[in-house]
Scaffold this motif. Structure first.
Motif, PDB file in Angstrom:
ATOM      1  N   SER A   1     100.353  20.362  -7.187  1.00  0.00           N
ATOM      2  CA  SER A   1     101.661  20.878  -6.785  1.00  0.00           C
ATOM      3  C   SER A   1     101.771  20.940  -5.260  1.00  0.00           C
ATOM      4  CB  SER A   1     101.862  22.290  -7.354  1.00  0.00           C
ATOM      5  OG  SER A   1     100.916  23.173  -6.760  1.00  0.00           O
ATOM      6  N   MET A   2     103.001  21.163  -4.811  1.00  0.00           N
ATOM      7  CA  MET A   2     103.231  21.352  -3.378  1.00  0.00           C
ATOM      8  C   MET A   2     102.513  22.614  -2.899  1.00  0.00           C
ATOM      9  SD  MET A   2     104.491  20.101  -0.655  1.00  0.00           S
ATOM     10  CE  MET A   2     105.745  18.940  -1.118  1.00  0.00           C
ATOM     11  N   ALA A   3     102.476  23.637  -3.745  1.00  0.00           N
ATOM     12  CA  ALA A   3     101.766  24.876  -3.381  1.00  0.00           C
ATOM     13  C   ALA A   3     100.281  24.593  -3.153  1.00  0.00           C
ATOM     14  CB  ALA A   3     101.962  25.936  -4.466  1.00  0.00           C
ATOM     15  N   ASP A   4      99.690  23.730  -3.974  1.00  0.00           N
ATOM     16  CA  ASP A   4      98.278  23.388  -3.787  1.00  0.00           C
ATOM     17  C   ASP A   4      98.066  22.607  -2.496  1.00  0.00           C
ATOM     18  OD1 ASP A   4      97.464  24.711  -6.046  1.00  0.00           O
ATOM     19  OD2 ASP A   4      97.109  22.904  -7.238  1.00  0.00           O
ATOM     20  N   LEU A   5      98.989  21.705  -2.165  1.00  0.00           N
ATOM     21  CA  LEU A   5      98.888  20.981  -0.893  1.00  0.00           C
ATOM     22  C   LEU A   5      98.949  21.959   0.277  1.00  0.00           C
ATOM     23  CD1 LEU A   5      98.871  18.474   0.961  1.00  0.00           C
ATOM     24  CD2 LEU A   5     101.341  18.321   0.603  1.00  0.00           C
ATOM     25  N   GLN A   6      99.859  22.912   0.209  1.00  0.00           N
ATOM     26  CA  GLN A   6      99.980  23.897   1.283  1.00  0.00           C
ATOM     27  C   GLN A   6      98.731  24.773   1.373  1.00  0.00           C
ATOM     28  OE1 GLN A   6     103.735  25.487  -0.022  1.00  0.00           O
ATOM     29  NE2 GLN A   6     104.901  24.147   1.345  1.00  0.00           N
ATOM     30  N   ALA A   7      98.164  25.128   0.223  1.00  0.00           N
ATOM     31  CA  ALA A   7      96.934  25.926   0.219  1.00  0.00           C
ATOM     32  C   ALA A   7      95.775  25.132   0.812  1.00  0.00           C
ATOM     33  CB  ALA A   7      96.610  26.387  -1.199  1.00  0.00           C
ATOM     34  N   TYR A   8      95.739  23.837   0.534  1.00  0.00           N
ATOM     35  CA  TYR A   8      94.706  22.946   1.081  1.00  0.00           C
ATOM     36  C   TYR A   8      94.748  22.938   2.609  1.00  0.00           C
ATOM     37  CZ  TYR A   8      93.379  18.188   2.684  1.00  0.00           C
ATOM     38  OH  TYR A   8      92.894  17.106   3.366  1.00  0.00           O
ATOM     39  N   GLN A   9      95.956  22.910   3.160  1.00  0.00           N
ATOM     40  CA  GLN A   9      96.108  22.841   4.616  1.00  0.00           C
ATOM     41  C   GLN A   9      95.427  24.005   5.315  1.00  0.00           C
ATOM     42  OE1 GLN A   9      97.202  20.272   6.196  1.00  0.00           O
ATOM     43  NE2 GLN A   9      98.148  19.165   4.523  1.00  0.00           N
ATOM     44  N   VAL A  10      95.416  25.178   4.689  1.00  0.00           N
ATOM     45  CA  VAL A  10      94.833  26.365   5.323  1.00  0.00           C
ATOM     46  C   VAL A  10      93.508  26.783   4.675  1.00  0.00           C
ATOM     47  CG1 VAL A  10      97.058  27.210   6.148  1.00  0.00           C
ATOM     48  CG2 VAL A  10      96.226  27.930   3.892  1.00  0.00           C
ATOM     49  N   TYR A  11      93.060  26.040   3.680  1.00  0.00           N
ATOM     50  CA  TYR A  11      91.794  26.378   3.037  1.00  0.00           C
ATOM     51  C   TYR A  11      90.685  26.300   4.098  1.00  0.00           C
ATOM     52  CZ  TYR A  11      88.227  26.702  -0.546  1.00  0.00           C
ATOM     53  OH  TYR A  11      87.182  27.131  -1.317  1.00  0.00           O
ATOM     54  N   PRO A  12      89.809  27.297   4.174  1.00  0.00           N
ATOM     55  CA  PRO A  12      88.857  27.362   5.296  1.00  0.00           C
ATOM     56  C   PRO A  12      88.068  26.080   5.571  1.00  0.00           C
ATOM     57  CG  PRO A  12      88.820  29.410   4.088  1.00  0.00           C
ATOM     58  CD  PRO A  12      89.705  28.470   3.311  1.00  0.00           C
ATOM     59  N   TYR A  13      87.530  25.431   4.558  1.00  0.00           N
ATOM     60  CA  TYR A  13      86.717  24.240   4.854  1.00  0.00           C
ATOM     61  C   TYR A  13      87.564  23.135   5.474  1.00  0.00           C
ATOM     62  CZ  TYR A  13      83.240  20.613   4.738  1.00  0.00           C
ATOM     63  OH  TYR A  13      82.363  19.626   5.125  1.00  0.00           O
ATOM     64  N   HIS A  14      88.783  22.959   4.971  1.00  0.00           N
ATOM     65  CA  HIS A  14      89.666  21.949   5.552  1.00  0.00           C
ATOM     66  C   HIS A  14      90.231  22.418   6.889  1.00  0.00           C
ATOM     67  CE1 HIS A  14      93.669  20.171   6.308  1.00  0.00           C
ATOM     68  NE2 HIS A  14      93.020  19.052   6.059  1.00  0.00           N
ATOM     69  N   GLY A  15      90.837  23.591   6.899  1.00  0.00           N
ATOM     70  CA  GLY A  15      91.560  24.066   8.070  1.00  0.00           C
ATOM     71  C   GLY A  15      90.706  24.442   9.263  1.00  0.00           C
ATOM     72  N   GLU A  16      89.469  24.879   9.013  1.00  0.00           N
ATOM     73  CA  GLU A  16      88.614  25.342  10.110  1.00  0.00           C
ATOM     74  C   GLU A  16      87.486  24.378  10.453  1.00  0.00           C
ATOM     75  OE1 GLU A  16      87.313  29.220   8.855  1.00  0.00           O
ATOM     76  OE2 GLU A  16      89.385  29.898   8.563  1.00  0.00           O
ATOM     77  N   ASP A  17      87.242  23.386   9.601  1.00  0.00           N
ATOM     78  CA  ASP A  17      86.115  22.474   9.824  1.00  0.00           C
ATOM     79  C   ASP A  17      86.594  21.022   9.890  1.00  0.00           C
ATOM     80  OD1 ASP A  17      83.650  21.253  10.010  1.00  0.00           O
ATOM     81  OD2 ASP A  17      82.902  21.961   8.105  1.00  0.00           O
ATOM     82  N   VAL A  18      87.134  20.525   8.789  1.00  0.00           N
ATOM     83  CA  VAL A  18      87.481  19.102   8.707  1.00  0.00           C
ATOM     84  C   VAL A  18      88.652  18.743   9.623  1.00  0.00           C
ATOM     85  CG1 VAL A  18      88.236  17.251   7.171  1.00  0.00           C
ATOM     86  CG2 VAL A  18      86.535  18.912   6.384  1.00  0.00           C
ATOM     87  N   ALA A  19      89.757  19.466   9.533  1.00  0.00           N
ATOM     88  CA  ALA A  19      90.942  19.116  10.333  1.00  0.00           C
ATOM     89  C   ALA A  19      90.668  19.175  11.837  1.00  0.00           C
ATOM     90  CB  ALA A  19      92.122  20.002   9.947  1.00  0.00           C
ATOM     91  N   PRO A  20      90.042  20.237  12.358  1.00  0.00           N
ATOM     92  CA  PRO A  20      89.751  20.236  13.805  1.00  0.00           C
ATOM     93  C   PRO A  20      88.827  19.092  14.222  1.00  0.00           C
ATOM     94  CG  PRO A  20      89.545  22.456  12.924  1.00  0.00           C
ATOM     95  CD  PRO A  20      89.707  21.533  11.749  1.00  0.00           C
ATOM     96  N   TYR A  21      87.841  18.791  13.389  1.00  0.00           N
ATOM     97  CA  TYR A  21      86.930  17.682  13.698  1.00  0.00           C
ATOM     98  C   TYR A  21      87.711  16.366  13.785  1.00  0.00           C
ATOM     99  CZ  TYR A  21      83.246  14.223  13.261  1.00  0.00           C
ATOM    100  OH  TYR A  21      82.425  13.139  13.474  1.00  0.00           O
ATOM    101  N   MET A  22      88.568  16.116  12.782  1.00  0.00           N
ATOM    102  CA  MET A  22      89.316  14.863  12.771  1.00  0.00           C
ATOM    103  C   MET A  22      90.307  14.798  13.931  1.00  0.00           C
ATOM    104  SD  MET A  22      87.922  13.063  10.512  1.00  0.00           S
ATOM    105  CE  MET A  22      89.053  11.684  10.687  1.00  0.00           C
ATOM    106  N   ARG A  23      90.924  15.913  14.279  1.00  0.00           N
ATOM    107  CA  ARG A  23      91.834  15.912  15.446  1.00  0.00           C
ATOM    108  C   ARG A  23      91.064  15.583  16.721  1.00  0.00           C
ATOM    109  NH1 ARG A  23      94.419  20.140  12.674  1.00  0.00           N
ATOM    110  NH2 ARG A  23      93.190  21.735  13.749  1.00  0.00           N
ATOM    111  N   SER A  24      89.853  16.097  16.841  1.00  0.00           N
ATOM    112  CA  SER A  24      89.070  15.847  18.057  1.00  0.00           C
ATOM    113  C   SER A  24      88.639  14.385  18.168  1.00  0.00           C
ATOM    114  CB  SER A  24      87.841  16.755  18.103  1.00  0.00           C
ATOM    115  OG  SER A  24      86.842  16.316  17.201  1.00  0.00           O
TER     116      SER A  24
END
Length: 96
Positions: free
Chosen positions: A61-84
């Motif tokens: 669902s869209m709610a799950d996608l939104q939860a994924y965006q802020v889920y700690p492993y994605h939001g604090e580890d994977v996303a910052p790494y990929m942005r860098s």
């Protein structure tokens, strides 16, 4: 279902950096519970318009996608790494 596709153009697309980016994205498997499908691909054409790494994911669902965006492993580890690592990032999200 919601399909979430992200393309990454790396700042320095060396073989080592591409492999590291792929490994980081693939590391979400089993660590992000709302992911229903995870696939990571590396560009083989390498043209001027190509991006280096593609992330293909699916969510219930869209709610799950939104939860994924802020889920700690994605939001604090994977996303910052990929942005860098990335010079440019584009995404598309659609119902599937």
């Amino acid at each position: 279902m919601i399909t979430h596709i992200v393309l990454f153009k790396l700042k320095e697309p060396t073989a080592e950096n591409v492999a590291a980016a792929r490994e980081k994205l693939e590391s979400m498997a089993g660590k992000v519970p709302m992911l229903r499908h995870l696939e990571v691909g590396v560009d083989v054409v390498r043209s001027e318009r190509s991006y280096d790494v593609a992330l293909y994911t699916k969510f219930d669902s869209m709610a799950d996608l939104q939860a994924y965006q802020v889920y700690p492993y994605h939001g604090e580890d994977v996303a910052p790494y990929m942005r860098s690592m990335s010079a440019a990032v584009v995404a598309a999200d659609y119902e599937s």
